[in-house]
Motif scaffolding. Sequence first.
Motif, PDB file in Angstrom:
ATOM      1  N   THR A 105      41.182-106.213 -18.464  1.00  0.00           N
ATOM      2  CA  THR A 105      40.012-106.908 -19.119  1.00  0.00           C
ATOM      3  C   THR A 105      40.609-107.250 -20.488  1.00  0.00           C
ATOM      4  N   GLU A 106      39.958-108.301 -21.233  1.00  0.00           N
ATOM      5  CA  GLU A 106      40.319-108.811 -22.391  1.00  0.00           C
ATOM      6  C   GLU A 106      38.937-108.837 -23.226  1.00  0.00           C
ATOM      7  N   MET A 107      38.626-108.168 -24.331  1.00  0.00           N
ATOM      8  CA  MET A 107      37.470-108.116 -24.950  1.00  0.00           C
ATOM      9  C   MET A 107      37.807-108.658 -26.466  1.00  0.00           C
ATOM     10  N   ALA A 108      37.504-109.846 -26.831  1.00  0.00           N
ATOM     11  CA  ALA A 108      37.884-110.592 -28.088  1.00  0.00           C
ATOM     12  C   ALA A 108      36.990-109.821 -29.255  1.00  0.00           C
ATOM     13  N   LEU A 109      37.797-109.685 -30.389  1.00  0.00           N
ATOM     14  CA  LEU A 109      36.785-109.209 -31.567  1.00  0.00           C
ATOM     15  C   LEU A 109      36.701-110.439 -32.191  1.00  0.00           C
ATOM     16  N   ILE A 110      35.680-110.943 -32.699  1.00  0.00           N
ATOM     17  CA  ILE A 110      35.471-112.096 -33.486  1.00  0.00           C
ATOM     18  C   ILE A 110      34.446-111.910 -34.653  1.00  0.00           C
ATOM     19  N   ARG A 111      34.685-112.734 -35.876  1.00  0.00           N
ATOM     20  CA  ARG A 111      33.789-112.857 -36.814  1.00  0.00           C
ATOM     21  C   ARG A 111      32.753-113.982 -36.766  1.00  0.00           C
ATOM     22  N   LEU A 112      31.709-114.000 -36.487  1.00  0.00           N
ATOM     23  CA  LEU A 112      30.702-115.025 -36.270  1.00  0.00           C
ATOM     24  C   LEU A 112      30.257-115.647 -37.717  1.00  0.00           C
ATOM     25  N   PRO A 113      29.799-116.873 -37.613  1.00  0.00           N
ATOM     26  CA  PRO A 113      29.466-117.674 -38.829  1.00  0.00           C
ATOM     27  C   PRO A 113      28.086-117.115 -39.092  1.00  0.00           C
ATOM     28  N   PRO A 114      27.703-117.524 -40.186  1.00  0.00           N
ATOM     29  CA  PRO A 114      26.339-116.742 -41.136  1.00  0.00           C
ATOM     30  C   PRO A 114      25.114-116.971 -39.828  1.00  0.00           C
ATOM     31  N   ALA A 115      24.940-117.974 -39.207  1.00  0.00           N
ATOM     32  CA  ALA A 115      23.986-118.407 -38.606  1.00  0.00           C
ATOM     33  C   ALA A 115      23.712-117.489 -37.309  1.00  0.00           C
ATOM     34  N   LEU A 116      25.128-116.958 -36.883  1.00  0.00           N
ATOM     35  CA  LEU A 116      24.910-115.727 -35.903  1.00  0.00           C
ATOM     36  C   LEU A 116      25.046-114.551 -35.916  1.00  0.00           C
ATOM     37  N   ARG A 117      25.619-114.033 -37.362  1.00  0.00           N
ATOM     38  CA  ARG A 117      26.114-112.906 -37.893  1.00  0.00           C
ATOM     39  C   ARG A 117      25.036-111.765 -37.366  1.00  0.00           C
ATOM     40  N   ASP A 118      24.054-111.966 -37.517  1.00  0.00           N
ATOM     41  CA  ASP A 118      22.939-110.878 -37.301  1.00  0.00           C
ATOM     42  C   ASP A 118      22.286-110.961 -35.929  1.00  0.00           C
ATOM     43  N   MET A 119      23.055-111.446 -34.942  1.00  0.00           N
ATOM     44  CA  MET A 119      22.375-111.844 -33.479  1.00  0.00           C
ATOM     45  C   MET A 119      23.617-110.866 -32.472  1.00  0.00           C
ATOM     46  N   ALA A 120      22.918-110.955 -31.164  1.00  0.00           N
ATOM     47  CA  ALA A 120      23.433-110.486 -29.898  1.00  0.00           C
ATOM     48  C   ALA A 120      23.010-111.554 -29.114  1.00  0.00           C
ATOM     49  N   VAL A 121      23.946-111.995 -28.328  1.00  0.00           N
ATOM     50  CA  VAL A 121      23.537-113.179 -27.476  1.00  0.00           C
ATOM     51  C   VAL A 121      24.102-113.085 -26.190  1.00  0.00           C
ATOM     52  N   THR A 122      23.334-113.103 -25.041  1.00  0.00           N
ATOM     53  CA  THR A 122      23.880-113.057 -23.598  1.00  0.00           C
ATOM     54  C   THR A 122      23.368-114.304 -22.773  1.00  0.00           C
ATOM     55  N   VAL A 123      24.242-114.873 -22.272  1.00  0.00           N
ATOM     56  CA  VAL A 123      23.734-115.903 -21.400  1.00  0.00           C
ATOM     57  C   VAL A 123      23.497-115.565 -19.849  1.00  0.00           C
ATOM     58  N   MET A 124      22.484-115.662 -19.145  1.00  0.00           N
ATOM     59  CA  MET A 124      22.524-114.766 -17.883  1.00  0.00           C
ATOM     60  C   MET A 124      22.455-115.907 -17.077  1.00  0.00           C
ATOM     61  N   ASP A 125      22.722-115.668 -15.548  1.00  0.00           N
ATOM     62  CA  ASP A 125      22.938-114.594 -15.006  1.00  0.00           C
ATOM     63  C   ASP A 125      24.220-115.029 -13.829  1.00  0.00           C
ATOM     64  N   GLY A 126      25.307-115.120 -14.512  1.00  0.00           N
ATOM     65  CA  GLY A 126      26.378-115.817 -13.628  1.00  0.00           C
ATOM     66  C   GLY A 126      27.849-116.132 -14.376  1.00  0.00           C
ATOM     67  N   PRO A 127      28.318-116.882 -14.499  1.00  0.00           N
ATOM     68  CA  PRO A 127      29.851-117.156 -14.931  1.00  0.00           C
ATOM     69  C   PRO A 127      29.642-117.454 -16.645  1.00  0.00           C
ATOM     70  N   PHE A 128      28.997-116.808 -17.198  1.00  0.00           N
ATOM     71  CA  PHE A 128      28.765-117.121 -18.644  1.00  0.00           C
ATOM     72  C   PHE A 128      29.323-116.036 -19.437  1.00  0.00           C
TER      73      PHE A 128
END
Length: 386
Positions: free
Chosen positions: A230-253
């Motif tokens: 598996t590949e887990m990417a480490l990213i630096r988010l833009p300010p609008a998303l920086r204090d968030m966690a987001v999960t899109v459900m439930d399938g190939p997302f």
Amino acid sequence: MVERDSRFDAVIVGGGFYGALIAVYLVRQRGLERVLIVEAESGLCQRASRNNQARVHNGYHYPRSFTTAFRSRVNLPRFVRDWSSAVTREFTALYAIARRNSKVSALQFERFCREIGAPLRRADPSSRSLFDARLIEEVFVVEEYAFDATVLGQLASDLLAESGVEVRCQTRAVRIEHGGEDGLQVELCGGQGEVGRVVAPYVFNCTYSGLNQMGGDFPGVHAALKHEVTEMALIRLPPALRDMAVTVMDGPFFSIMPYPPRSLHTLSHVRYTPHLHWEEVAGIDPYQKLADYPRVSRVDRMLRDAQRYLPAIGAAEVVESIFEVKTVLVKSEGDDGRPILFERHAELPGCYSVLGGKIDNIFDVLDKLDSEQIACSKLQAGEKSL
């Protein structure tokens, strides 16, 4: 005759979070005095315990597996209580339901959360505006946390030291054999190629993807296993998303989660995170397969697809990718559940294999251990002389 320095009450193979907590449990709850952990890496909690999404689950991720979801709901408060200094809560966790290709609708997701007692509320307009409304049916605010693997590993190391558990890093267990009255014999190989042997009445195989890589009389686990690079990417988010966690459900997302050890976020994608997969095959070492893999990143595809649903993520900065082996039970492929594997090997009495798919599964393992007949060795109790 086995030398005193080579005799233990239990040997734990694998120094991840599970192995460390089992060792502490055996000392503090079952009264064992001489417990040894052997770990192939240079330190504890360096592989599966660290190279993951760092999510402390609260059930939301498993709408197709009620048992896994419910166990997460039960275990999360215990994890937060016992490991509070390793838990990060300073972010808003959003679960978004896709309009197309999702295996659960917004109404079904709400009903599921009520059934397992997981709190959620519909997101406010500012949070919903982050998503493309043509592709997202509804957005929910949930209660979900992240953990800092560095802090967790240090806490586990401190507990081991306080409990008197001996730890040998850069040491591999290569064989487990019947030892007669001596118990089980474990052959060890050190980092410089030196070979040694220890004996114990109990051996716990907590090597995650390496469960079946033991030689000697070890019979292998009976459950069918599936491995993925598996590949887990480490990213630096833009300010609008920086204090968030987001999960899109439930399938190939996709999903983004805070990754506290690096002050970054992880990005994973159901379609692109798994690079290759195979069912357990004798003679194939999953960790060697990982070492030989060319590791060509797919993060561009992850971001391109994620941006369709969450446009602001297009401004994210890619820092690096972590490649690791992920192992699951084949029987759970249909519902995406993550039960523990806890197998007592009848062919090798005193030997156990343990596999968990989530960090909070540790409590299910410890609960299983409560029902096992585990006692101090006769030698320790003074009933047998060297």
